[in-house]
Design a protein around this motif. Structure first.
Motif, short mmCIF file in Angstrom:
data_model
loop_
_atom_site.label_atom_id
_atom_site.label_comp_id
_atom_site.label_asym_id
_atom_site.label_seq_id
_atom_site.Cartn_x
_atom_site.Cartn_y
_atom_site.Cartn_z
N GLU A 108 3.46 0.69 10.78
CA GLU A 108 2.81 -0.57 10.54
C GLU A 108 3.61 -1.18 9.45
O GLU A 108 3.27 -2.43 10.08
CB GLU A 108 1.12 -0.18 9.41
CG GLU A 108 0.22 -1.31 10.12
CD GLU A 108 -0.76 -1.79 8.58
OE1 GLU A 108 -1.14 -2.20 8.06
OE2 GLU A 108 -1.24 -0.20 8.03
N ASP A 138 1.64 6.90 8.57
CA ASP A 138 0.90 5.83 9.27
C ASP A 138 1.19 4.00 8.89
O ASP A 138 2.04 2.93 9.49
CB ASP A 138 -0.14 5.76 9.60
CG ASP A 138 -0.92 6.58 10.02
OD1 ASP A 138 -0.20 6.68 11.18
OD2 ASP A 138 -2.45 6.89 10.33
N LEU A 139 1.64 3.90 7.34
CA LEU A 139 1.87 3.04 6.45
C LEU A 139 3.22 2.54 7.02
O LEU A 139 3.60 1.39 6.88
CB LEU A 139 1.64 2.84 5.11
CG LEU A 139 -0.05 3.08 4.31
CD1 LEU A 139 -0.03 3.73 3.38
CD2 LEU A 139 -0.36 1.72 5.23
N ARG A 173 0.74 -0.84 -0.52
CA ARG A 173 0.05 -0.08 0.14
C ARG A 173 0.73 1.37 -0.16
O ARG A 173 0.52 2.33 -0.74
CB ARG A 173 -1.08 -0.08 1.28
CG ARG A 173 -1.88 -1.09 0.74
CD ARG A 173 -2.70 -1.12 2.58
NE ARG A 173 -3.14 0.40 2.51
CZ ARG A 173 -3.91 0.78 3.69
NH1 ARG A 173 -3.63 -0.01 5.00
NH2 ARG A 173 -4.39 1.36 4.62
N LEU A 229 0.93 3.90 -3.04
CA LEU A 229 0.99 5.31 -2.35
C LEU A 229 1.88 6.47 -3.05
O LEU A 229 1.85 7.54 -3.46
CB LEU A 229 0.84 5.62 -0.74
CG LEU A 229 0.50 6.58 -0.52
CD1 LEU A 229 -0.98 7.67 -1.12
CD2 LEU A 229 0.20 6.85 1.44
N PHE A 244 -3.72 14.78 4.58
CA PHE A 244 -4.10 13.62 4.55
C PHE A 244 -3.09 12.24 4.11
O PHE A 244 -3.13 11.24 5.18
CB PHE A 244 -5.60 12.90 3.70
CG PHE A 244 -5.69 11.69 4.00
CD1 PHE A 244 -6.65 10.74 5.27
CD2 PHE A 244 -5.67 10.64 2.87
CE1 PHE A 244 -7.43 10.14 5.17
CE2 PHE A 244 -6.14 9.36 2.71
CZ PHE A 244 -6.87 9.07 4.04
N GLU A 245 -2.84 12.52 2.75
CA GLU A 245 -2.06 11.44 2.18
C GLU A 245 -0.02 11.25 2.85
O GLU A 245 0.04 9.96 3.28
CB GLU A 245 -1.16 11.70 0.96
CG GLU A 245 -2.63 11.64 -0.17
CD GLU A 245 -2.86 12.17 -1.40
OE1 GLU A 245 -3.31 11.06 -2.66
OE2 GLU A 245 -1.55 12.66 -1.49
N ARG A 282 -0.30 11.78 6.01
CA ARG A 282 -0.75 10.79 7.39
C ARG A 282 -0.77 9.86 7.37
O ARG A 282 -0.04 8.94 8.03
CB ARG A 282 -2.02 11.79 8.35
CG ARG A 282 -2.11 11.25 9.17
CD ARG A 282 -3.06 11.92 9.94
NE ARG A 282 -2.64 13.31 10.50
CZ ARG A 282 -1.28 13.11 12.12
NH1 ARG A 282 -0.92 12.41 11.93
NH2 ARG A 282 -1.78 14.58 11.47
N LEU A 283 -1.38 9.21 6.27
CA LEU A 283 -1.59 7.73 5.69
C LEU A 283 0.03 7.12 5.40
O LEU A 283 0.06 5.67 5.71
CB LEU A 283 -2.38 8.01 4.78
CG LEU A 283 -2.60 6.42 4.16
CD1 LEU A 283 -3.31 5.30 4.58
CD2 LEU A 283 -3.23 6.87 3.30
#
Length: 347
Positions: free
Chosen positions: A300, A296-297, A276, A280, A289-290, A292-293
């Protein structure tokens, strides 16, 4: 790069080493810059932040402190280390001036960078002059180990330049696939770009303190691991650090598209979050938003944990180097204070 402060008695030892080094080095450093004449010398003084009344900051002074502590560790004096300490500050600031041109950075230490204030040609030339003065400081010292120290400085500077070239090249590589940057490549680049000068500071100080080549090699390893511990921590802070403490914007490295260790580790982890994250990045990370995503990825997929683990591993290697060397207890504690400060920063 900037180094943080620590707290408590250990901090007092590290702070004392930095202060002693600064008091010894700064007058000689100013003299070296003044030798460049009114024009280049004035630009050099501007870069260092020295005001006309003789005041102004020279920097954090970690590299000179390493040189001083290394000299004292092998039975020399703090003053013995001055030529190496001055040399490492001169070449470090040479690299900063040129890096600002390469990276198109407008600011340095909260003011216009040299190239922005005085133009690119002048910035290139003053950087070159600082580089030359560094070798003059060593070879003109008359120390019996001066030539050996100068050879180590030349080797370190070659590494720094190669590391910079590799770092620039990483930005043109794809995020995923066979041509993507691998962890081993990144670590090799970071050791060259960040660790080599710390390695010279420690090894050069040891040589001028009277150490033989084998002992200097151990201090070289200490400096390299110290640099890598710093870089791993800096990479974590470049994504998750508190801007109020780091001076960098939140998610700054992601915003700039930097191939840093947490990102590379996450992309190569082979877990769903890795796929993912790769998709991205290939699309482009632009919005908040991207960003922060993406952060997070990376977390993770284990990128943050990997980088923090590497920082701790390299710090343990610093401890191992220190344990292998005989030195006064207070000197060992001061070394440890400086090392701990590299990964003790707030997130």
């Amino acid at each position: 790069m900037t180094f943080p402060a620590t707290a408590g008695a250990d901090h007092d030892l590290g702070h004392s080493a930095v202060q002693r080094a600064r008091e010894l080095v700064e007058p000689v450093l100013r003299d070296r810059v003044d030798r460049l004449g009114p024009s280049l010398g004035g630009i050099g003084r501007y870069h260092f932040g020295w005001r006309s009344d003789g005041t102004g900051a020279t920097g954090k002074g970690i590299r000179p402190a390493l040189a001083v502590l290394a000299a004292e560790a092998v039975g020399g004096t703090a003053r013995d280390a001055v030529p190496a300490a001055v040399a490492v500050e001169l070449v470090h600031n040479f690299s900063l001036i040129h890096d600002d041109i390469i990276d198109n950075d407008d600011l340095r230490r909260g003011r216009p960078a040299v190239w922005k204030e005085h133009g690119v040609p002048a910035a290139i030339l003053v950087g070159d002059a600082l580089h030359t003065e560094a070798f003059g400081a060593l070879l003109g010292s008359g120390h019996p180990n001066a030539s050996a120290a100068a050879l180590r400085l030349a080797t370190a500077m070659r590494e720094v330049v190669v590391g910079q070239v590799d770092d620039i090249g990483f930005t043109t590589r794809p995020w995923t696939g066979e041509q993507a940057v691998r962890i081993a490549e990144y670590q090799s680049m970071a050791e060259a770009k960040t660790g080599a000068l710390l390695a010279f500071a420690a090894a050069g100080g040891a040589l001028l303190g009277g150490a033989d080549a084998a002992v200097a090699d151990c201090f070289d390893r200490l400096g390299r691991h110290l640099g890598l511990a710093f870089q791993c921590t800096d990479d974590v802070l470049g994504i998750w650090g508190d801007p109020a403490r780091t001076g960098k914007p939140v998610f700054g490295d992601l915003r700039e598209g930097k191939r840093t260790l947490p990102v590379i580790a996450a992309l190569t982890a082979g877990v769903p979050a890795s796929e993912r994250l790769g998709a991205l990045f290939e699309r482009g990370v632009r919005s908040d938003f991207e960003l922060r995503l993406a952060a997070d990825l990376v977390e993770e997929a284990g990128g943050r944990e990997f980088a923090e683990g590497e920082a701790a591993r390299h710090l343990a290697e610093v401890d191992s180097c220190l344990a292998s060397l005989a030195m006064p207890a207070e000197t060992r504690a001061a070394f440890d204070s400086l090392a701990q400060s590299l990964i003790g920063r707030s997130r």
